[in-house]
Scaffold this active site. Structure first.
Site, mmCIF file in Angstrom:
data_model
loop_
_atom_site.group_PDB
_atom_site.id
_atom_site.type_symbol
_atom_site.label_atom_id
_atom_site.label_comp_id
_atom_site.label_asym_id
_atom_site.label_seq_id
_atom_site.Cartn_x
_atom_site.Cartn_y
_atom_site.Cartn_z
ATOM 1 N N TYR A 18 0.864 -1.186 0.000
ATOM 2 C CA TYR A 18 0.000 0.000 0.000
ATOM 3 C C TYR A 18 0.897 1.232 0.000
ATOM 4 O O TYR A 18 1.638 1.467 0.961
ATOM 5 C CB TYR A 18 -0.890 -0.033 1.244
ATOM 6 C CG TYR A 18 -1.896 1.088 1.362
ATOM 7 C CD1 TYR A 18 -2.766 1.397 0.320
ATOM 8 C CD2 TYR A 18 -1.990 1.820 2.548
ATOM 9 C CE1 TYR A 18 -3.699 2.400 0.443
ATOM 10 C CE2 TYR A 18 -2.930 2.832 2.684
ATOM 11 C CZ TYR A 18 -3.778 3.113 1.632
ATOM 12 O OH TYR A 18 -4.710 4.127 1.765
ATOM 13 N N TYR A 172 -11.562 -4.401 6.857
ATOM 14 C CA TYR A 172 -10.275 -4.044 7.479
ATOM 15 C C TYR A 172 -10.449 -2.919 8.496
ATOM 16 O O TYR A 172 -10.017 -3.006 9.642
ATOM 17 C CB TYR A 172 -9.268 -3.617 6.395
ATOM 18 C CG TYR A 172 -7.992 -3.054 6.986
ATOM 19 C CD1 TYR A 172 -6.974 -3.904 7.400
ATOM 20 C CD2 TYR A 172 -7.815 -1.680 7.159
ATOM 21 C CE1 TYR A 172 -5.814 -3.403 7.975
ATOM 22 C CE2 TYR A 172 -6.672 -1.173 7.738
ATOM 23 C CZ TYR A 172 -5.674 -2.041 8.140
ATOM 24 O OH TYR A 172 -4.538 -1.537 8.726
ATOM 25 N N HIS A 173 -11.097 -1.853 8.085
ATOM 26 C CA HIS A 173 -11.207 -0.685 8.948
ATOM 27 C C HIS A 173 -12.208 -0.888 10.082
ATOM 28 O O HIS A 173 -12.178 -0.162 11.071
ATOM 29 C CB HIS A 173 -11.574 0.552 8.113
ATOM 30 C CG HIS A 173 -10.479 0.941 7.165
ATOM 31 N ND1 HIS A 173 -10.495 0.551 5.850
ATOM 32 C CD2 HIS A 173 -9.333 1.633 7.350
ATOM 33 C CE1 HIS A 173 -9.410 0.999 5.252
ATOM 34 N NE2 HIS A 173 -8.687 1.657 6.136
ATOM 35 N N LYS A 534 -11.454 17.308 15.590
ATOM 36 C CA LYS A 534 -10.800 16.632 14.469
ATOM 37 C C LYS A 534 -10.680 17.634 13.322
ATOM 38 O O LYS A 534 -11.530 17.701 12.444
ATOM 39 C CB LYS A 534 -11.631 15.435 14.011
ATOM 40 C CG LYS A 534 -11.628 14.252 14.948
ATOM 41 C CD LYS A 534 -10.338 13.450 14.892
ATOM 42 C CE LYS A 534 -10.094 12.859 13.548
ATOM 43 N NZ LYS A 534 -8.765 12.181 13.488
ATOM 44 N N ASP A 538 -8.725 14.355 8.133
ATOM 45 C CA ASP A 538 -8.464 13.042 8.712
ATOM 46 C C ASP A 538 -9.743 12.467 9.298
ATOM 47 O O ASP A 538 -10.321 13.022 10.223
ATOM 48 C CB ASP A 538 -7.387 13.171 9.799
ATOM 49 C CG ASP A 538 -7.237 11.908 10.630
ATOM 50 O OD1 ASP A 538 -7.470 10.821 10.078
ATOM 51 O OD2 ASP A 538 -6.882 12.024 11.813
ATOM 52 N N HIS A 540 -10.028 9.245 10.534
ATOM 53 C CA HIS A 540 -9.797 8.158 11.480
ATOM 54 C C HIS A 540 -10.098 8.674 12.886
ATOM 55 O O HIS A 540 -9.256 9.278 13.540
ATOM 56 C CB HIS A 540 -8.356 7.659 11.383
ATOM 57 C CG HIS A 540 -8.079 6.928 10.116
ATOM 58 N ND1 HIS A 540 -7.738 7.583 8.959
ATOM 59 C CD2 HIS A 540 -8.108 5.599 9.804
ATOM 60 C CE1 HIS A 540 -7.556 6.689 7.993
ATOM 61 N NE2 HIS A 540 -7.777 5.487 8.482
#
Length: 658
Positions: A18, A172-173, A534, A538, A540
């Site tokens: 990646y 995955y996340h 935040k 981003d 996440h």
């Protein structure tokens, strides 16, 4: 004929890394270098402005350009990105979601310029928007309109790019956001069901629908609980076969096969003793390659130092070599499935399937995955699971070597040098903006405007938006212009945060922390108020959510609005709400730029006496820079004890009002 002494070997999975950073030109050099080292497919990381449909010169893009991936603002960038890489022969995975239609349009336009017909293109667009609302945060539009874009690309690719996977259902996340194995199974499969139900309702023939099912792939995670993760993958295989046969009536067994790629867990990589991450990555990889009947089709591994910052080419090469040694030096690929008939594996698979099916039933009763997103059900469940995970680490119930046990260590020669990670130069953003402005100046402005108007009409009229997007790419339209048109038609969206306003009445060590927060609150004459922000792009949000939850439980008055705020919005909120401390959570590498901007605005608004703290993946040099510029505290992944952080915040507030 195969010699008896030389057993037939299965073909290995696809080796990927990646990658993407700084500029299209720099990323192209990296891709060509990795391919020369034996990588067999590309996995493209795009920067946050590209992922969220902004140009590099947009206000929200400040500090984010080229940081977590490559900026692709127009067809010229896409040409440069794949210069010298024959797209007719390459298998390209693109981690792109909200803007998947646009990046696929650019990819097709660039490929056709190379003479590569659409029908030959191979690869995957992630194009899984539901998990973006739950974990990764690069969504743009409301769920209904976003799912329409996903469906448009699936329907287009099935006809025009039959070798390309138009959707990669991404669990995955979910695991990165704290999902248990059963939740990862259930939420990923619920997403796939939501997509397939929509495609089925579009009126496709059974034959065409079967081809859609056959092109759906998955992208999963594998953590450290090796037996559980291996069993999870076998459960995925069985559940997908059952769903596609029983719910959708797909008769061809080949079309029902569970096809997946994997990146193993990054959540468990530690900043402390980072050299241990090499072992973690290897063990996690074993869970997805050992069982032949549930083996990954493609594997990409994180680098040992990703908890410290952006990995260097050497670090990526080290992870690639791990795959190659497993595939070529061991005898793994010479045998059938070595777990078939194992009673312990069968028991664990059955247990996981039972839990996942119960959760799938609950989601179905709520109206499906999209409805469960909008009411915040899945998000709140993930926040709860992640809270439980962190609490077990803090309590020492879940051992993490080097973090909460065996913490004495020799200095690491790997991490002690000044260049242990790669740093994106600050001039990259200005140069990318200059190229973008030059692109706009030299293109045919009338053709670009006409293409945007046609895209807008297609969106309003309910037509498939892929062909108009390809035409827009050829006309020189930019990523921000494409995103701007669809924002105008669809509107924007802010997903539920999953953080409730009600404090949990848990005791233990938290009682001591509550006592300190209460003492400081009485001293200042009101409840200590903490703003969690935040800024930037981003998405996440896992860390910010856990800080907000723990601060709430510790007795702070917490303000948390979720992702994607501008520095000005955060400062305005801090002033309006009378915050006693402002905390920024930034994992994209833009911490210095954004923190300095917040401090500048706080000073302008007379809030320079309010302490600012920053958390994220922050290298030591940047930590020193932030502290020297006035940041009261910096927290990185090594600060896993959230109660200690809460006590620290109470004392920081106390000192600020003395």
């Amino acid at each position: 004929m195969t010699d008896a002494a030389t057993p037939r070997r299965d073909k290995p999975w696809m080796f990927r890394t990646y990658a993407g950073h700084s500029t299209a030109e720099a990323s192209n050099r990296l891709y060509r270098s990795n391919l020369a080292k034996g990588q067999t497919g590309l996995s493209i990381a795009f920067d946050l402005p590209t992922q969220t449909g902004y140009d590099s010169d947009h206000l929200l893009s400040r500090g984010e350009v080229g940081k977590v991936g490559v900026p692709v603002s127009h067809l010229g960038d896409m040409r440069t990105l794949f210069d010298g890489i024959p797209l007719a022969e390459m298998n390209t995975s693109m981690t792109i979601n909200a803007t998947a239609v646009w990046l696929m349009a650019l990819y097709i336009a660039a490929a056709e310029e190379q003479g590569a017909p659409r029908a030959k293109l191979q690869g995957t667009t992630q194009n899984d928007i539901i998990k973006e609302y739950l974990s990764r945060g690069s969504y743009v539009f409301p769920p209904k309109q976003s799912l329409r874009l996903t469906q448009d690309l699936i329907l287009f690719a099935t006809k025009e790019c039959p070798k390309f996977n138009p959707m990669n259902v991404c669990s995955y996340h979910l695991q990165e956001a704290g999902a248990t194995p059963a939740q990862e199974l259930a939420y990923a499969l619920a997403t796939a069901v939501a997509i397939l139900d929509g495609v089925k309702a579009s009126g496709l023939s059974d034959e065409d629908f079967g081809q859609v099912v056959g092109r759906i792939s998955f992208f999963v995670n594998a953590g450290m609980r090796f037996v559980t993760e291996l069993s999870k993958m076998r459960a995925f295989v069985e559940l997908w076969n059952e769903i596609t046969e029983q719910r959708y009536g797909v008769k061809d067994e080949k079309l029902r096969r569970f096809r997946y790629g994997v990146q193993v867990n990054s959540l468990g990589l530690t900043e402390q003793q980072p050299e241990n991450n090499v072992y973690r990555i290897l063990i996690e990889m074993l869970a997805v390659v050992l069982s032949k009947n549930a083996r990954a089709r493609a594997v990409q591994l994180p680098a040992w130092n990703e908890a410290l910052g952006l990995p260097r080419p050497f670090d990526q090469q080290w992870s690639l070599r791990m795959q190659q040694i497993m595939a070529y030096e061991t005898d793994l690929l010479e045998y059938g499935d070595i777990f078939d008939g194992n009673p312990e594996i069968a028991r664990k698979v059955a247990e996981l399937k039972e839990e996942a099916l119960a959760e799938l039933k609950k989601i179905d009763e709520l109206g499906g995955a999209a409805a469960a997103v909008e009411i915040g059900y899945m998000k709140s469940k993930l926040v709860e699971s992640n809270t439980a995970r962190l609490e077990s680490i803090e309590a020492g119930e879940q051992i993490v070597v080097g973090v909460n046990k065996f913490t004495s260590t020799e200095p690491s020669p790997l991490a002690s040098s000044g260049d242990a990670i790669m740093v994106v130069p600050e001039h990259v953003e200005a140069e990318q903006i200059a190229r973008l402005q030059a692109w706009r100046a030299q293109r045919d402005a009338k053709a670009a405007q006409a293409a945007l108007e046609e895209l807008s009409r297609a969106a309003k009229e309910g037509r498939n938006m892929v062909e108009p997007s390809i035409a827009a790419a050829r006309a020189g339209v930019t990523t921000g212009e494409w995103g701007g048109v669809l924002r105008g038609v669809f509107g924007e969206y802010r997903a539920p945060t999953g953080v409730s306003s009600t404090a949990r009445q848990v005791g233990g060590q938290l009682d001591t922390v509550r006592g300190e927060v209460e003492r400081v609150s009485q001293k200042i004459g009101k409840r200590a108020k903490f703003l969690v922000g935040k800024p930037g792009l981003d998405g996440h949000s896992n860390g910010a959510e856990q800080i907000a939850v723990r601060a709430r439980d510790a007795g702070f008055d917490v303000i948390y609005a979720g992702i994607r705020s501008t520095p000005k919005e955060l400062v305005d909120t801090a002033k309006k709400e009378g915050a006693h401390c402002v905390g920024l959570s930034i994992l994209s590498g833009s911490h210095v730029t954004l923190a300095h901007e917040v401090m500048r605005l706080m000073k302008e608004e007379g809030l320079d006496g309010v302490p600012l703290v920053v958390g994220g993946i922050i290298p030591p040099a940047d930590e020193k820079l932030l502290r020297d510029s006035g940041v009261a505290a910096v927290y990185t992944p090594k600060n896993f004890d959230l109660n200690a952080i809460m006590t620290d915040l109470a004392h920081i507030i106390e000192r600020s009002v003395q």
